[in-house]
Enzyme design. Structure first.
Site, PDB file in Angstrom:
ATOM      1  N   LYS A 135       0.849  -1.202   0.000  1.00 24.95           N
ATOM      2  CA  LYS A 135       0.000   0.000   0.000  1.00 24.95           C
ATOM      3  C   LYS A 135       0.881   1.247   0.000  1.00 24.95           C
ATOM      4  O   LYS A 135       1.928   1.277   0.666  1.00 24.95           O
ATOM      5  CB  LYS A 135      -0.905  -0.038   1.246  1.00 24.95           C
ATOM      6  CG  LYS A 135      -2.014   1.009   1.259  1.00 24.95           C
ATOM      7  CD  LYS A 135      -2.916   0.853   2.503  1.00 24.95           C
ATOM      8  CE  LYS A 135      -4.058   1.882   2.492  1.00 24.95           C
ATOM      9  NZ  LYS A 135      -4.925   1.772   3.690  1.00 24.95           N
TER      10      LYS A 135
ATOM     11  N   SER B 262      -9.962   2.133   2.649  1.00 28.67           N
ATOM     12  CA  SER B 262      -9.001   2.824   1.824  1.00 28.67           C
ATOM     13  C   SER B 262      -8.026   1.890   1.095  1.00 28.67           C
ATOM     14  O   SER B 262      -7.406   2.316   0.119  1.00 28.67           O
ATOM     15  CB  SER B 262      -8.205   3.802   2.680  1.00 28.67           C
ATOM     16  OG  SER B 262      -7.413   3.110   3.619  1.00 28.67           O
TER      17      SER B 262
ATOM     18  N   SER C 150     -10.459  -0.086   6.902  1.00 29.90           N
ATOM     19  CA  SER C 150      -9.801   0.046   5.601  1.00 29.90           C
ATOM     20  C   SER C 150      -9.151  -1.220   5.072  1.00 29.90           C
ATOM     21  O   SER C 150      -8.749  -1.261   3.916  1.00 29.90           O
ATOM     22  CB  SER C 150      -8.749   1.156   5.658  1.00 29.90           C
ATOM     23  OG  SER C 150      -9.357   2.407   5.542  1.00 29.90           O
TER      24      SER C 150
END
Lengths: 506, 492
Positions: free
Chosen positions: B77, B155, B179
């Site tokens: 990420k 997210s 997330s």
């Protein structure tokens, strides 16, 4: 052993206004840089005077994802300071963020301790002269990060930032409004600085900004302060102004004095003092407003989520307490009691721990008062003249002790001792050997003295007549004998012999 | 089956047996990534690093030194700082930022032999539930209904999409309010948020420090156990990292949950909950019951206050955490006009650098911390947080081993669908997940079925603090019983 001498409280400073008398109420927030090689939350160095931005860890520069980790040594230093101020040590404290934007504050917040400081209430006894002292209560001490430095004068269009100081540990030491005049305020800072230096928790270097303070000043009519103390009700006091970032004792006094007179003028003129932050301009000798209430920051304090509450153990605090040095008040009291010194002399000798240690080495096994005289008058006088610190003294405690031993044994006179001190200062060496080698020994051999006395008497019949008529004139013969023997004759022996030879009786 | 479709555990076995090499695995993933531009999942590609790491992994395997993740290609990420590789939290304000340090989590992965394929798209600063706030543009869910492009959630939307589309074997995610778990559910994969403090936050761009926690996003529960073991460690550089040993999570996957007590919290039965979700939840409970667990209805009475409390605490911390992005030292700095000073520099830089959702949360956070509002908002939210934690403590103390809830209130929705909605509508996506962050507990999302439109749905299991192994064992049982094997049909 007493931990401090008895004292009485000084009178508050009174300033006569145009219409009435006014008193001052002063509280100080001192920012003392923690003596530590590394910063409060990073391993970066705290060395003063490094190249700009040389001492910056990722976390100091607030790089993304970087996290603070508390420096245990800085915590120990704060605890040591708290113990030195006889303060409450809080076994649980916590860090908060104080949020504001400024280029020399990379995180956009300062990590501080608003809600739960590490040290609670303590006190400082501020000496204002022999037998007079003000007890100033300490409200709290908390740990916080210092900011960096913005530099605006290197380029016409750009500002630069030096982050070397960013994140350096500070102790904010907050007093109660117990200080009653400009001199007391300066003396408070001086006493605090002395204690911090004794403790080794701050070097007290005001020039480098390692000790600086914010001064809160308000005025009130005589009697109002006592009501405030009785009730704790601040409404008895005037509106205060805060003078920021002072790093000179002289400026502290000047700024307070100016600020008090400014406030008196406003109030006597029917106006009201506005609570605000002010700066002292030493060139113009005045304080001026820094920002008004409308521009006042909202710091949005909240607990720093990157740090868990700081838990310390009583046993750890006890370990620190066990290594506490003797502090100035106790040392002074001991010097008075053990060496028979005046409070004044004891105060001079204990101003710095190194000075006191030097004195004690000289005084050990000798006459304390005489040692104090020599250390203060001869040694400190000479050091001051040449701008030297005690650590750089060319004459060691052992050498000075040797001089005192020679005086005590009657080997040299006080006058010769001063010459000897001069030799030690410039050339060094062993005092006894110098005295021996250079024939500086005091002559106590009555035979040699008698020869000299006889010679002077024989050569000055007229003086003999006068002296017999007026015995006070016998001193002239003593002087002549001392002169003839190069000052080495023991004056007491000479006196006695002159009197006997002139038949002046016992 | 192509190599990039393997699970971590299958690839590990194949590598150890010599059936394949890390380089082959890596090349398969790099090829898949190259063909998946339409998903917009990978935003920074690091094939050179990947192949070099893969060659190193092969050497280690040959030498008989093959730790858990050795030779496994993963995506990272964009929130994780990776040395020398763009790390910009999907924000314009970190344009051009390449850290000179490696986050503890990614360093742990590299130490365990993992291979970095590149950086994955996400919501800007991890603020969002649809991956539409990214400066790189939205991620598209590999799952599709008709011709509608769907969100992979957020997210960690890039991570979810990349794993679901077999662009990598697994990915890192972070979870502040859901997330990891929400996008995992939307993409039909497994995602676990560990106990707060299990995984180091050092080097992970902070959103809300007291809630943020990284975790793995994988194709199976076993993979989650393997990868979590590699990511977790006690880290002296993170003061909130727990000084606890990291157990062998994979060894905990016994498949035996007989006699365990599963709590079904009645407060999670929200009004207007789709029947499909309700049915799935019931089905999940039945599966666990069939495996020998006892199903117990429980109460977590403060649940309804969780979302408002979360949307005070998280923005408050974010408003402070994001103050450092000021254009002074790194990242984006606005071009200044004549006479502009430092205030203009801050204002223009932050106005240009932060997207609307990030700006909204900074403003909310600034507001709730401001003088006069602090007690009404922030302090009250902290008290609510303590009550929510107590709710969980109470049921765990009463013998509950794990709690079963839906992971999301719906399946994946269409990109742009929420564009004109009240922001609070979007925040409702987190309704089942935020309690877990507020209480610091571990929570895992497991794909359990498809909805009527053929989109994956997940269930969430919540465990006791520090009991990720036990939690994953429950998830493993659920996974085996559900037998979820559906894959998105390739369209990209």
């Amino acid at each position: 052993m007493l931990d401090h001498l008895a004292y009485r409280t000084p009178e508050p400073k009174v300033i006569a206004g145009a219409k009435a008398d006014w008193e001052l109420v002063i509280g100080l927030e001192v920012h003392a840089q923690v003596a530590s090689n590394a910063k409060l939350f990073s391993g970066a160095s705290t060395t003063f005077g490094s190249e700009p931005n040389a001492n910056v860890a990722f976390v100091d520069a607030a790089m993304p994802g970087m996290l603070p980790v508390i420096n245990e040594f800085c915590v120990a230093q704060a605890v040591r300071t708290g113990l030195g101020l006889k303060a409450q040590i809080n076994l649980t404290s916590a860090f908060d963020r104080k949020n504001y934007f400024y280029p020399d504050l990379p995180q956009g917040y300062q990590i501080s301790q608003l809600y739960h400081p590490i040290v609670g209430e303590g006190e400082i006894i501020v000496d204002m002269g022999p037998g007079i002292a003000r007890r100033v209560r300490i409200e709290r001490i908390h740990l916080e990060q210092d900011a960096g430095k913005s530099i605006h004068d290197m380029d016409p269009n750009m500002s630069f930032v030096d982050l070397n100081r960013t994140g350096v540990a500070l102790m904010e030491i907050v007093s109660r409004p117990d200080i009653r005049g400009p001199e007391e305020a300066a003396a408070y800072v001086g006493k605090l600085r002395q204690i911090l230096r004794y403790l080794g928790t701050c070097d007290g270097n005001m020039q480098n900004g390692n000790l600086r303070c914010d001064v809160n000043v308000s005025i009130c009519r005589p009697g109002a302060y006592e009501k405030f103390i009785e009730t704790g009700d601040f409404s008895y006091l005037g509106i205060r102004c805060e003078i920021k970032n002072m790093n000179s004792m002289r400026f502290i006094q000047q700024a307070i004095d100016y600020e008090a007179r400014r406030q008196i003028a406003i109030v006597e003129d029917g106006g009201a003092v506005v609570q605000e932050t002010r700066l002292y301009d030493p060139d113009r000798g005045e304080t001026r407003s820094m920002r008004s209430k409308e521009e006042a920051h909202d710091y949005r304090y909240f607990p720093c989520p990157d740090l868990l509450p700081l838990e310390i153990e009583q046993a750890w605090v006890d370990d620190i307490a066990a290594t506490m040095p003797e502090l100035p008040d106790a040392k002074k009291a001991r010097f008075v009691a053990d060496f028979g010194l005046t409070e004044y002399d004891a105060g001079v000798l204990t101003a710095e721990a190194e000075n006191a240690a030097f004195f004690e080495a000289v005084a050990a096994g000798r006459d304390g008062k005489q040692a104090a005289n020599w250390v203060i008058n001869e040694l400190f006088g000479r050091l001051n003249k040449q701008g030297l610190a005690i650590a750089d003294s060319p004459v060691s405690a052992a050498q000075l002790g040797g001089v005192l031993d020679l005086i005590g044994a009657g080997e040299i006179s006080g006058k010769i001792a001063k010459d000897l001190f001069e030799i030690l200062w410039t050339e060094g060496g062993d005092p006894a050997q110098i005295v021996e080698a250079r024939g500086m020994k005091q002559v106590t051999d009555t035979g040699a003295i008698e020869t000299a006395v006889d010679a002077i008497i024989a050569a000055n019949p007229a003086q003999v007549e006068k002296a017999r008529a007026n015995p006070k004139l016998a001193g002239w013969f003593t002087g002549q004998v001392l002169k003839a023997t190069g000052g080495k004759a023991n004056p007491a022996v000479v006196n006695e012999m002159v009197a006997r030879k002139l038949g002046l009786g016992e | 089956m192509s190599l990039n479709e393997l699970t971590i555990s299958a690839a590990r076995d194949a590598l150890r047996k010599g059936d394949t090499t890390a380089v082959e695995l890596t090349e398969a993933c790099l090829g898949a990534i190259e063909g998946a531009g339409a998903l917009n999942a990978f935003v920074h590609h690091t094939p050179e690093i990947a192949l070099e790491q893969a060659r190193g992994a092969d050497a280690r395997i040959k030498a008989g030194d093959a730790p858990a993740m050795c030779g496994i290609p993963v995506g990272i990420k964009d929130l994780f700082c990776t040395r020398g590789v763009a790390s910009q939290a999907a924000s314009r304000i970190l344009e051009g930022f390449r850290p000179e340090y490696e986050s503890t989590v990614t360093q742990n992965l590299w130490d365990a032999g993992a291979v970095m394929l590149g950086k994955l798209n996400m919501d800007e600063f991890a603020m969002g539930s649809s991956n539409e706030t990214a400066c790189y543009g939205p991620v598209v869910n590999p799952w599709k209904v008709d011709d509608r492009r769907l969100t992979p959630g957020g997210s960690s939307g890039g991570s979810a999409a990349a794993v679901a589309a077999d662009l990598c074997l697994a990915a890192t995610g972070t979870d502040t309010g859901g997330s990891i778990r929400q996008p995992a559910a939307f993409a039909g994969i497994v995602g676990i948020k560990p106990t707060y403090g299990r995984v180091s936050r050092w080097g992970v761009v902070a959103f809300a420090s007291s809630l943020d926690q990284a975790g793995p996003m994988t194709k199976s529960v076993r993979d989650a156990a393997i990868m979590l073991g590699a990511m977790a460690s006690h880290d002296p550089k993170d003061s909130t990292s727990a000084d606890l040993p990291v157990p062998d999570f994979e060894a905990a996957l016994t498949g035996d949950i007989r006699g365990k007590k599963i709590g079904i919290p009645r407060e999670y039965r929200m009004e207007g909950m789709p029947a499909e979700i309700e049915a799935l939840w019931h089905k999940g409970a039945e599966m666990l019951k069939d495996a020998g667990a006892e199903i117990v209805e429980i109460s977590l009475p403060h649940t309804k206050y969780a979302l408002p409390a979360y949307y005070v605490i998280a923005p408050a911390e974010a408003s402070s955490n994001l103050a450092r992005y000021d254009g002074v030292r790194y990242g984006h700095r606005a071009r200044l006009g004549q006479g502009d000073g430092i205030t203009e520099m801050y204002e223009k830089t932050r106005a240009e650098g932060f997207g609307p959702e990030v700006q909204r949360r900074i403003m909310i956070g600034t507001y709730v911390l401001s003088a006069g509002f602090y007690d009404a908002y922030y302090n009250r939210a902290r008290k609510v947080r303590a009550l929510i934690k107590r709710d969980f403590d109470t049921v765990f103390a009463a013998g509950i081993d794990a709690i079963l809830t839906p992971a999301t209130p719906s399946s994946a929705f269409g990109l742009g669908e929420m564009a004109n909605a009240d922001p609070v509508e979007m925040y409702l996506n987190d309704v089942f997940t935020v309690t877990v962050n507020l209480a610091g507990l571990p929570g895992v999302s497991v794909p359990v079925g498809l909805d009527a439109r053929g989109l994956p749905l997940g269930l969430q299991l919540i465990g006791r603090p520090w009991a990720e192994g036990d939690l994953l064992n429950h998830a493993h049982v659920l996974e085996q019983a559900a037998g979820f094997v559906a894959k998105p049909a390739r369209w990209w």
